[in-house]
Design an enzyme around this catalytic site. Structure first.
Site, PDB file in Angstrom:
ATOM      1  N   TYR A 124      35.507  43.885  29.906  1.00 54.33           N
ATOM      2  CA  TYR A 124      36.408  44.151  30.480  1.00 54.33           C
ATOM      3  C   TYR A 124      36.906  44.145  30.833  1.00 54.33           C
ATOM      4  O   TYR A 124      36.534  43.539  32.732  1.00 54.33           O
ATOM      5  CB  TYR A 124      36.425  46.319  29.956  1.00 54.33           C
ATOM      6  N   CYS A 125      38.133  43.574  31.848  1.00 56.82           N
ATOM      7  CA  CYS A 125      39.044  43.734  33.251  1.00 56.82           C
ATOM      8  C   CYS A 125      40.929  44.645  33.540  1.00 56.82           C
ATOM      9  O   CYS A 125      40.351  45.406  32.562  1.00 56.82           O
ATOM     10  CB  CYS A 125      39.080  41.915  34.076  1.00 56.82           C
ATOM     11  N   THR A 126      40.929  43.535  34.879  1.00 57.03           N
ATOM     12  CA  THR A 126      42.264  44.575  34.277  1.00 57.03           C
ATOM     13  C   THR A 126      43.326  44.675  33.727  1.00 57.03           C
ATOM     14  O   THR A 126      43.293  46.031  33.031  1.00 57.03           O
ATOM     15  CB  THR A 126      42.438  44.637  36.015  1.00 57.03           C
ATOM     16  N   GLY A 155      42.756  42.009  31.172  1.00 61.10           N
ATOM     17  CA  GLY A 155      43.018  41.383  30.107  1.00 61.10           C
ATOM     18  C   GLY A 155      42.610  39.560  30.319  1.00 61.10           C
ATOM     19  O   GLY A 155      41.656  39.001  29.527  1.00 61.10           O
ATOM     20  N   ILE A 200      41.403  47.412  31.153  1.00 53.07           N
ATOM     21  CA  ILE A 200      41.777  49.473  31.220  1.00 53.07           C
ATOM     22  C   ILE A 200      43.146  49.763  32.004  1.00 53.07           C
ATOM     23  O   ILE A 200      43.409  50.882  31.114  1.00 53.07           O
ATOM     24  CB  ILE A 200      40.989  49.302  32.847  1.00 53.07           C
TER      25      ILE A 200
END
Length: 483
Positions: A334-336, A338, A364
């Site tokens: 996951y990241c901020t 995508g 997220i």
């Protein structure tokens, strides 16, 4: 030619030369007009609303650009001419191309057998439309309102002419009084822009109607949060090799080889199962945060593995140095928003060590829209002047000096460093405003010299942190989630 009709003048004849010269003169005049118009629009976009000037107690500052204030028209004109000549040229070119396209459409369809001017061959990718939205029905105050939002989006697609897309994006954002950052490459576009709600709605509408993004970009790809144009110091639009800087040629590791996308609901279920299994020491899954350390420091998923890396361009080296960790594992990334997972998961898959690689679609941002009190705890770091947005009341980080719970970043006060640092108000009141004792001492030295010289990232913090940490195969990732 009809029998008896005089032949048309050739290029070498007097009439042919005169016609060519007339066309050249007209073209020069058209370019000059387009440039003057682009210059005027650029200056207009930097104007401070009258209400804001009055609120400050008088006329005062009338324009702002590049963190500078201008009271005289001659001042902003001089600044734009010296510092933004390239921007003006690109906008003028985009406007001229749009005008030419409109003339071409008005003159009727192309002759049969010459579709798109390519002798019947269709283009491999859609043409870039340079259309700007009509804002005549919107008041200036509504268009420039400080109450607005920040949009986060990206779109991977084939871009044949990145420079043209860049020119259009600059013109579009300035037309709508948006600030922020937009990266463009042959592999797509990545943007974070802020403005009034009216402006951002128009921006989304135009982006979705852009032929280049048709059937690829959709409404749900735009992540929004409270904010506005004030969240960014200016507008920066540029052409790069990658739309997210991983440091690997997109031709070598392509976004087309990405991991399996999971919706927020699917990801939530996976994390729930992972935490349940990990608590019993039975998990074959790694929950991987592929953001930078200062992002995961103030917020992350419970039970995650958060690499202690300072830049996303270090991520490939991190994977290379820790391949054993990922061997035969299921990886949930996951990241901020995508975008980093698109290339990051593709790189991880290229190593052929993982059993499966999944990624959180929308990042997220989208997860918190559906699960504000889910498995993500703390703040969500954002790359603008807000630094963080929150969905829950948890504080999982601490003050650099006294250890009290604190999660509001400030820049290190030392000019030679400018790293982000967590310092509570109590410690700040004691004069502790730098990221480490070395910077605190250097700040005093630089201030006393008043040199004004700005250096970057040379301090105790960066020297003591390994560029690429090597993880030990253990339950470290689970421990990271026990806040």
């Amino acid at each position: 030619m009809v029998p008896g009709e005089a032949p048309p003048p050739g290029p070498g004849s007097p009439r042919g030369k005169a016609g060519a010269e007339a066309e050249a003169v007209a073209a020069r005049k058209q370019r000059a007009l387009a440039r003057r118009k682009a210059f005027s629009l650029f200056v207009k976009a930097k104007e401070v609303p009258a209400a804001a000037r009055c609120a400050a107690g008088g006329e005062g500052v009338r324009w702002r650009c590049c963190r500078q204030a201008f009271e005289e028209l001659s001042g902003i004109h001089r600044h734009v001419a010296l510092q933004h000549g390239g921007d003006i040229g690109q906008q003028a070119e985009a406007a001229a191309e749009q005008a030419a396209a409109e003339v071409s459409l008005a003159s009727g369809p192309a002759p049969a057998g010459n579709a798109d001017g390519l002798n019947g061959h269709t283009r491999s990718s859609p043409e870039i439309s340079c259309t700007l939205p009509d804002t005549s029905h919107v008041s200036y105050d509504d268009l420039t309102s400080k109450v607005g939002e920040v949009l986060l989006y990206y779109c991977y697609c084939e871009v044949k002419d990145p420079e043209k897309l860049c020119a259009w994006q600059k013109a579009l954002c300035q037309h709508l009084h948006l600030t922020g950052k937009v990266r463009i490459a042959s592999e797509g576009i990545n943007g974070t822009v802020g403005g009034s709600k009216v402006a951002t709605n128009l921006y989304i509408e135009v982006m979705l109607s852009q032929p280049l993004f048709k059937d690829i970009l959709c409404q749900e790809d735009f992540k929004s949060s409270a904010g506005g144009a004030h969240c960014f110091p200016d507008l920066r639009v540029g052409v790069f090799k990658e739309i997210v800087p991983m440091g690997i040629d997109p031709k070598i590791v392509s976004y087309k080889e990405t991991g399996i996308h999971l919706s927020p609901q699917e990801f939530h279920t996976e994390v729930e199962q992972y935490l349940s299994q990990a608590s019993r020491g039975q998990s074959d899954t790694i929950l991987l945060d592929c953001r930078n350390f200062y992002e995961s420091k103030i917020g992350h998923f419970q039970g995650c593995l958060a690499p202690d890396i300072r830049k996303f361009s270090y991520f490939p080296s991190y994977v290379d140095e820790n391949l054993e960790l990922f061997k035969d594992k299921r990886v949930l990334m996951y990241c901020t928003g995508g975008i980093r997972c698109e290339r990051g998961s593709a790189y991880l898959r290229s190593k052929a060590v993982c059993r499966e690689v999944y990624q959180l679609k929308g990042g997220i941002h989208k997860y918190l829209e559906e699960f504000p009190d889910g498995f993500y705890r703390g703040k969500l770091f954002v790359f603008d002047d807000r630094y963080a947005i929150c969905s829950n009341e948890d504080i999982i980080s601490a003050c650099r000096y006294c250890g009290t719970l604190w999660d509001q970043y400030k820049l290190c006060s030392s000019q030679h460093c400018r790293q982000l640092v967590l310092i509570c108000p109590s410690c700040r009141n004691k004069g502790l405003t730098a990221c480490c004792p070395v910077c605190q001492e250097k700040e005093l030295t630089v201030t006393s010299r008043a040199s004004g010289q700005t250096l970057k990232e040379e301090c105790e913090c960066t020297r003591s942190r390994p560029r690429v940490p090597i993880e030990h195969v253990s339950h470290r990732m689970l421990d990271a989630g026990k806040d």
